[in-house]
Design a protein around this motif. Structure first.
Motif, mmCIF file in Angstrom:
data_model
loop_
_atom_site.group_PDB
_atom_site.id
_atom_site.type_symbol
_atom_site.label_atom_id
_atom_site.label_comp_id
_atom_site.label_asym_id
_atom_site.label_seq_id
_atom_site.Cartn_x
_atom_site.Cartn_y
_atom_site.Cartn_z
ATOM 1 N N THR A 1 -0.442 26.986 40.605
ATOM 2 C CA THR A 1 0.643 26.876 39.628
ATOM 3 C C THR A 1 1.063 28.250 39.136
ATOM 4 O O THR A 1 2.259 28.560 39.057
ATOM 5 C CB THR A 1 0.213 25.985 38.442
ATOM 6 N N THR B 297 -5.806 24.431 41.419
ATOM 7 C CA THR B 297 -4.539 23.946 40.863
ATOM 8 C C THR B 297 -3.951 24.978 39.907
ATOM 9 O O THR B 297 -2.753 25.265 39.945
ATOM 10 C CB THR B 297 -4.746 22.594 40.144
ATOM 11 N N ASN C 163 -5.397 19.742 36.959
ATOM 12 C CA ASN C 163 -4.199 19.726 36.114
ATOM 13 C C ASN C 163 -3.953 21.135 35.602
ATOM 14 O O ASN C 163 -4.914 21.842 35.270
ATOM 15 C CB ASN C 163 -4.409 18.850 34.867
ATOM 16 N N GLY D 81 -0.063 13.573 43.765
ATOM 17 C CA GLY D 81 0.173 14.540 42.715
ATOM 18 C C GLY D 81 1.555 14.381 42.135
ATOM 19 O O GLY D 81 2.350 13.553 42.579
ATOM 20 N N ARG D 82 1.800 15.202 41.148
ATOM 21 C CA ARG D 82 3.099 15.176 40.499
ATOM 22 C C ARG D 82 3.403 16.534 39.898
ATOM 23 O O ARG D 82 2.497 17.294 39.559
ATOM 24 C CB ARG D 82 3.177 14.102 39.440
ATOM 25 N N LEU D 83 4.681 16.787 39.786
ATOM 26 C CA LEU D 83 5.187 17.968 39.101
ATOM 27 C C LEU D 83 6.169 17.465 38.070
ATOM 28 O O LEU D 83 7.091 16.705 38.402
ATOM 29 C CB LEU D 83 5.893 18.901 40.091
ATOM 30 N N ARG E 133 11.090 15.522 37.579
ATOM 31 C CA ARG E 133 9.853 14.957 38.119
ATOM 32 C C ARG E 133 9.889 14.844 39.638
ATOM 33 O O ARG E 133 10.889 14.455 40.225
ATOM 34 C CB ARG E 133 9.616 13.581 37.517
ATOM 35 N N GLY F 203 1.606 20.415 36.448
ATOM 36 C CA GLY F 203 1.255 19.939 37.775
ATOM 37 C C GLY F 203 -0.067 19.201 37.747
ATOM 38 O O GLY F 203 -0.968 19.540 36.977
ATOM 39 N N LYS F 204 -0.165 18.173 38.574
ATOM 40 C CA LYS F 204 -1.399 17.400 38.679
ATOM 41 C C LYS F 204 -1.647 17.106 40.152
ATOM 42 O O LYS F 204 -0.720 16.766 40.885
ATOM 43 C CB LYS F 204 -1.284 16.092 37.899
ATOM 44 N N VAL G 249 11.588 24.870 42.816
ATOM 45 C CA VAL G 249 10.513 23.970 43.251
ATOM 46 C C VAL G 249 10.999 22.866 44.184
ATOM 47 O O VAL G 249 10.206 22.318 44.943
ATOM 48 C CB VAL G 249 9.715 23.373 42.065
ATOM 49 N N GLN H 116 -0.707 23.316 33.240
ATOM 50 C CA GLN H 116 0.662 23.415 32.732
ATOM 51 C C GLN H 116 0.890 24.800 32.182
ATOM 52 O O GLN H 116 -0.037 25.478 31.739
ATOM 53 C CB GLN H 116 0.959 22.343 31.705
#
Length: 153
Positions: free
Chosen positions: A137, A133, A6, A91-93, A75, A107-108, A22, A8
């Motif tokens: 990022t 990560t 993770n 994952g996710r943004l 998202r 971000g994860k 992105v 941020q």
């Protein structure tokens, strides 16, 4: 427990400029650690060829990213599968406006290896995924700031 990373960061850019950057995989795919090339199959699917090392094992892998949810401009959720290894992930943004010209990017990334070597690979991933990560990022943010022209009103 699935290996997870993770990170941020707050960016001095409006949310729309960040989303424009992105949402185009061509802008950030080359920043993925071990990047060799990528192929956009369609709007929801991209395949990356990466050269990676897990411990002392070096390998070229083919990772498919499927975007399963995209909510502009806040998202993106995706799934990952490795075409030549028994590895899966997701994952996710998430992008959130803090002020007119400041935005939080979070971000994860979760990756899990299965099979006989899974436990060994997962132990290594638990160590390197948080650092990777964060590096990725930060690289995306630096590229965004370098290449995106933003006019502030």
């Amino acid at each position: 427990m699935m290996p997870c990373g993770n990170h941020q960061v707050d960016v001095a850019m409006p949310i729309e400029a960040i989303w424009n950057f992105v949402s185009d995989v061509n802008n950030w795919a080359p920043l993925i650690p071990g990047y060799i090339k990528h192929d956009i199959k369609n709007k929801q699917q991209t395949t990356w060829t990466l050269r990676g090392a897990v411990g002392r094992i070096q390998k070229t892998i083919h990772v498919q990213m499927d975007i399963i949810e995209q909510k502009k401009p806040t998202r993106m959720i995706f799934k990952l599968s490795c075409e030549n290894e028994n590895v899966v992930g997701d994952g996710r943004l998430e992008v959130k406006t803090l002020t007119n010209h400041k935005t939080k990017i979070a971000g994860k990334l979760n990756i899990h290896a299965n099979g006989v070597t899974g436990p060994m690979i997962n132990a290594i991933l638990r160590t390197i995924l948080p650092k990777t990560t964060k590096q990725f990022t930060e690289a995306v943010v630096q590229q965004m700031l370098k290449t995106t022209s933003v006019t502030t009103g």
